[in-house]
Motif scaffolding. Sequence first.
Motif: not given
Length: 506
Positions: A83-88, A399-404, A422-426
């Motif tokens: 999956r990509n960083d945000f689950g797709r 707050s939904n950022l998964t990649g920076v 950044f609670p969802k940052l992976k």
Amino acid sequence: MFCISDIRNVLYLSFIYLPTRLKACFLYCSLFPEDYLFKRKQLVRLWLAEGFIEERGESTLEEVAEGYLKELIYRNMLQLVDRNDFGRMKKFRMHDILRELAVDLCQKNCFGVTDENKCRGPHQKDVRRLVLQKLKDDIQQPFSNMHQLRTIITLGDSKSSFTVLPLLCNESRYMTVLELSGLPIEKIPDAIGDLFNLRHLGLRGSKVKMLPKSVKNLSNLLTLDLYESDINELPSWIVKLKKLRHLFAQKTIDPTWREFASCSGVRIHNGLGNLINLQTLQALELQDESVRHLGELRQLRSLRLLNMKEIYCGHINKSLVQMLYLSQLTVCASDEDEVLQLNVCLPSLQRLFLRGRLAEGALDESPLFQAVGGQNLYSLCLYWSQLREDPLPSLSRLSNLTGVHFTRAYNGEQLTFLTGWFPKLKVLCLIDLPNLNRLVIQEGAMTSLEKLYLVNLSSMTEVPPGIEFLMPLQNLAFWEITRDFLMLLHQCSAIQGTQWQHTLRH
């Protein structure tokens, strides 16, 4: 105990009861080699070109196709791999036994064959689809029954010059998919314009420098893939391809993406507004004429704009507002001094890639970075932004950022990640920040982080305080560091017992 034949029978029964709408898509996957990793978007575009997807309600064909894909995965007909960083869902493959069954059915019904099944030669009759893997030499003999062919796909690191292409264009008049990515082809024959049913033309990574004028006759073309080819400018007649949905025409200059001019696109001088069905445009070199008509492309989902100038920003902002479905946006300035002033709310945006200077206060003032306007933003990449103030307080609202990803984005000396940010940052990448000498991580910050890459942070003289709160990580890398910093890493108890990578600065 179940034997292999029992398992085959059970799988066969589950297969034959597949809904017709799914069966063709599933059989199509079996044409690819064993353990082949499919990419979601790539397969969706091919299914569309083959005509497997029917309209459903207000959904686009691409959305319907993704629904089929999800159903095949739910039924365990396809295995989700990544999956990509945000689950797709991103990559998947076929189960070996299921593939064998599907291959048998394909051959019995002349649906198609793959090169590993010795498809070339006079023994193969009436095959409509042909997948060729790792062509090392040119094809010495024509395909049998060329007039029956509807699809040709080449895969892998192919060396063939594919001299059979002119004959294909003359004989296979009903060709639907011509996917020749990676072949060192330099010229496309004029006869390609006679393939009136062609919906997919893939020349990715080829040596083609120019498209023949006859391509303007391909009125049913949905995908034109010129990514990493040698084509720098599209002819004026390209705008006659009014059904075109996906146009790829970007070339990489710097594979590391660290130089300011890392890629180039193509210019479309006149008539851009005719391509109203475009969903993907990668990448367009902006000019006065194209800037004026960009807003007419209201179906765009993915857009990459190069050569952006400050004088264009007003027009571009008005254009972007018209693109209600835009989910991916890349904007690259024409040089380091041009300021990107994108003051627009894009509520559907999921990925944002900006290369160029940002105005002071842009992160606080632009709706792009506000909690409401950026509520769906998952991935943010800032290159050469030249920010002076710490960007993290402003970006922490997203707050939904998964990649920076920051590359030359910040000129300050300190970055601090506070508790709860950044609670969802992976994934976090900090690259080429020459003044950054201190990176502080409080407990409770980035609680979902999986990958941390720190690259060429030449002023940093201490291991980031609080890094222990992130452990364990899937990937931890310190690249282009000094020997003194390497010694600090070896002495740091916070990362002891954790696998980490490093390279030394030259």
